[in-house]
Write an enzyme that holds these catalytic residues in place. Structure first.
Site, PDB file in Angstrom:
ATOM      1  CG  ASP A  66      14.242  -9.932  11.833  1.00 39.91           C
ATOM      2  OD1 ASP A  66      13.237  -9.645  11.148  1.00 39.91           O
ATOM      3  OD2 ASP A  66      15.167 -10.652  11.413  1.00 39.91           O
ATOM      4  CE1 TYR A 106       4.816  -1.742  -4.883  1.00 40.76           C
ATOM      5  CE2 TYR A 106       3.207  -3.313  -5.671  1.00 40.76           C
ATOM      6  CZ  TYR A 106       3.891  -2.730  -4.635  1.00 40.76           C
ATOM      7  OH  TYR A 106       3.671  -3.148  -3.352  1.00 40.76           O
TER       8      TYR A 106
HETATM    9  P1  NAD Z   1       5.952   1.141   6.130  1.00 45.99           P
HETATM   10  O1  NAD Z   1       7.377   1.240   5.732  1.00 45.99           O
HETATM   11  O2  NAD Z   1       5.256   2.399   6.535  1.00 45.99           O
HETATM   12  O3  NAD Z   1       5.773   0.092   7.335  1.00 45.99           O
HETATM   13  C1  NAD Z   1       6.536  -1.060   7.464  1.00 45.99           C
HETATM   14  C2  NAD Z   1       6.361  -1.637   8.853  1.00 45.99           C
HETATM   15  O4  NAD Z   1       7.104  -2.859   8.919  1.00 45.99           O
HETATM   16  C3  NAD Z   1       6.908  -0.769   9.997  1.00 45.99           C
HETATM   17  O5  NAD Z   1       6.055  -0.899  11.114  1.00 45.99           O
HETATM   18  C4  NAD Z   1       8.260  -1.383  10.306  1.00 45.99           C
HETATM   19  O6  NAD Z   1       8.723  -1.184  11.646  1.00 45.99           O
HETATM   20  C5  NAD Z   1       7.932  -2.852  10.087  1.00 45.99           C
HETATM   21  N1  NAD Z   1       9.083  -3.698   9.802  1.00 45.99           N
HETATM   22  C6  NAD Z   1       9.909  -3.676   8.736  1.00 45.99           C
HETATM   23  N2  NAD Z   1      10.836  -4.673   8.837  1.00 45.99           N
HETATM   24  C7  NAD Z   1      10.556  -5.339   9.984  1.00 45.99           C
HETATM   25  C8  NAD Z   1      11.115  -6.466  10.627  1.00 45.99           C
HETATM   26  N3  NAD Z   1      12.151  -7.138  10.114  1.00 45.99           N
HETATM   27  N4  NAD Z   1      10.583  -6.845  11.810  1.00 45.99           N
HETATM   28  C9  NAD Z   1       9.540  -6.195  12.383  1.00 45.99           C
HETATM   29  N5  NAD Z   1       8.942  -5.139  11.786  1.00 45.99           N
HETATM   30  C10 NAD Z   1       9.454  -4.715  10.609  1.00 45.99           C
HETATM   31  O7  NAD Z   1       5.226   0.428   4.913  1.00 45.99           O
HETATM   32  P2  NAD Z   1       3.751   0.451   4.314  1.00 45.99           P
HETATM   33  O8  NAD Z   1       3.792   1.231   3.040  1.00 45.99           O
HETATM   34  O9  NAD Z   1       2.719   0.770   5.342  1.00 45.99           O
HETATM   35  O10 NAD Z   1       3.616  -1.073   3.870  1.00 45.99           O
HETATM   36  C11 NAD Z   1       2.937  -2.060   4.615  1.00 45.99           C
HETATM   37  C12 NAD Z   1       2.330  -3.055   3.646  1.00 45.99           C
HETATM   38  O11 NAD Z   1       1.357  -2.388   2.837  1.00 45.99           O
HETATM   39  C13 NAD Z   1       3.365  -3.655   2.672  1.00 45.99           C
HETATM   40  O12 NAD Z   1       3.049  -4.996   2.445  1.00 45.99           O
HETATM   41  C14 NAD Z   1       3.134  -2.843   1.408  1.00 45.99           C
HETATM   42  O13 NAD Z   1       3.533  -3.528   0.233  1.00 45.99           O
HETATM   43  C15 NAD Z   1       1.607  -2.662   1.476  1.00 45.99           C
HETATM   44  N6  NAD Z   1       1.061  -1.579   0.638  1.00 45.99           N
HETATM   45  C16 NAD Z   1       1.629  -0.343   0.640  1.00 45.99           C
HETATM   46  C17 NAD Z   1       1.107   0.648  -0.194  1.00 45.99           C
HETATM   47  C18 NAD Z   1       1.703   2.025  -0.238  1.00 45.99           C
HETATM   48  O14 NAD Z   1       1.385   2.800  -1.156  1.00 45.99           O
HETATM   49  N7  NAD Z   1       2.520   2.401   0.729  1.00 45.99           N
HETATM   50  C19 NAD Z   1      -0.014   0.372  -1.009  1.00 45.99           C
HETATM   51  C20 NAD Z   1      -0.604  -0.890  -0.931  1.00 45.99           C
HETATM   52  C21 NAD Z   1      -0.052  -1.875  -0.110  1.00 45.99           C
END
Ligand code: NAD
Length: 395
Positions: free
Chosen positions: A111, A235
């Site tokens: 975490d 969002y």
């Molecule tokens: P994702 O779900 O693919 O990745 C999340 C990551 O966080 C994973 O590596 C997971 O293991 C890790 N994680 C989650 N909880 C955790 C914890 N408690 N401890 C350690 N690791 C933890 O998500 P994503 O879509 O790649 O999002 C990443 C960032 O990008 C976020 O801030 C999201 O808001 C932003 N974002 C996403 C998008 C989209 O369309 N997906 C667009 C713009 C920005």
């Protein structure tokens, strides 16, 4: 074990090790084909490194800049009877491929919101890596336990101020129906900010700076999505948008705190892509199906790795970054072009259950979703018997 996808609503509860490894290889090949990234960092910490944008960040740093990487994630290891989570397989594949090229890499699974993980990370950095020149903060989580008070906070996806009704596609039944969301309470807004706002990002940088593991000129980025009219009510202008606004506050505070090191923090605005987190957001699957159709036709379709390559070369490591008035790097400009959004809006207005697969690229969305878990990947034999167990170097 013969591994077939087990999809329940917006999640897939298993993953395919070979499929995940092939996805990682595809992203590595993409970055290598682009050639070395000038001025890019050599020692990188990626918080949230195993899937989506964090994984693409790690791959870009390692294979575009030959960087040492320490990654943090929260993933489920495999057992003899159950596959690991996709992020676990992605990470073991990344580590195998990076190590094979002589790149130092290590991953901590636990975490990232906790003090314990921060301490463990700092100890590893001190022991194994020169000072860090880039910290990527890419966590997406529905919950966060405050490390000081022990209180557990949960985020919600709700509008602010007034209720909101939208067309939503049920990805299991493929039925489109109106769904309504009540406005969030003040308490729900505050909890969402606690989970997905900038507090933990600040805590990380404070801890890393305090332990003297950041190099002079160190950068740090956290990711956000702004979107446009269709997604704003759930969002950009909703609870998650409030949390993301808090990142802007945090980036200013972190930049001030890094001034002595000549470091800086920037929020980076990325486009909408299919990830485990985005597919859980109501209306997003349908929006993405419409967006894919338009952007693929325009020749502007991008996935995480395309975005990260552009963030490094057009934001972080160039003398002429595309920054907005809030000092955020922007690589979402193609999705937000007025012409592109107008076409997406037109499809949004026209789409029905009957024409879903004709006028949108929902098929592309479905394929992309399954691919996140290593399914439907070219070259993988899905009838073959694979062990879910993989060798791992996780700590
Ligand atoms: P994702 O779900 O693919 O990745 C999340 C990551 O966080 C994973 O590596 C997971 O293991 C890790 N994680 C989650 N909880 C955790 C914890 N408690 N401890 C350690 N690791 C933890 O998500 P994503 O879509 O790649 O999002 C990443 C960032 O990008 C976020 O801030 C999201 O808001 C932003 N974002 C996403 C998008 C989209 O369309 N997906 C667009 C713009 C920005």
């Amino acid at each position: 074990m013969i591994i077939k996808p087990k999809v329940r609503g917006f999640i897939c509860t298993n993953a395919h090790p070979q499929g995940c490894a092939a996805n990682v290889q595809e992203q590595i090949d993409f970055i290598k084909a682009k050639g070395p990234i000038a001025g890019a960092p050599k020692n990188v910490l990626v918080i949230g490194c195993s899937t989506g944008y964090g994984l693409a960040s790690r791959i870009t740093a390692a294979f575009g800049a030959g960087a040492n990487t320490l990654g943090l994630c929260f993933e489920k290891p495999p057992t003899e009877k159950r596959t690991a989570s996709a992020g676990y397989y992605n990470t073991t594949a990344f580590m195998e491929k990076a190590s094979a090229e002589g790149l130092y890499c290590e991953t901590l699974n636990g975490d990232a919101f906790s003090d314990e993980m921060k301490d463990k990370t700092i100890a590893r950095l001190k022991e194994k890596m020169p000072k860090v020149d880039l910290v990527v903060y890419s966590l997406a989580s529905p919950r966060r336990q405050d490390p000081k008070s022990g209180e557990l906070y949960s985020s919600v996806l709700k509008p602010i101020g007034k209720s909101y009704t939208a067309r939503n596609l049920n990805t299991d039944t493929l039925k489109i129906a109106d769904v309504s969301f009540d406005p969030a309470t003040e308490e729900e807004i505050a909890q969402t900010v606690k989970v997905m706002g900038g507090e933990d990002w600040e805590m990380w940088i404070d801890a890393l700076k305090g332990a003297d593991v950041l190099s002079e000129g160190c950068n740090t980025v956290a990711y956000t999505y702004l979107g446009e009219k269709i997604t704003w009510p759930i969002y950009g202008h909703a609870t998650i948008g409030k949390a993301k606004e808090d990142l802007d506050r945090a980036s200013k505070a972190i930049s001030e705190s890094l001034a002595g090191l000549k470091g800086q923090a920037n929020v980076s605005v990325l486009k909408a892509v299919v990830t485990q987190s985005s597919s859980a957001i109501p209306i997003m699957p349908l929006y993405l199906g419409c967006m894919f159709k338009v952007m693929k036709e325009e020749g502007t379709h991008e996935d995480c790795i395309d975005q990260l390559y552009r963030l490094f070369t057009e934001g972080l490591y160039t003398d002429t970054p595309r920054l907005d008035a809030d000092n955020r790097f922007r690589v979402d400009e193609l999705e937000l072009r007025a012409e592109t959004q107008a076409k997406i809006e037109a499809l949004w207005g026209e789409v029905t259950e009957e024409n879903l697969f004709d006028i949108t690229d929902f098929k592309g969305y479905q394929a992309n979703f399954l691919k996140l878990f290593g399914f439907g990947v070219d070259g993988v034999d899905y009838e073959a018997d694979f062990s879910p167990i993989v060798d791992t170097e996780f700590l």
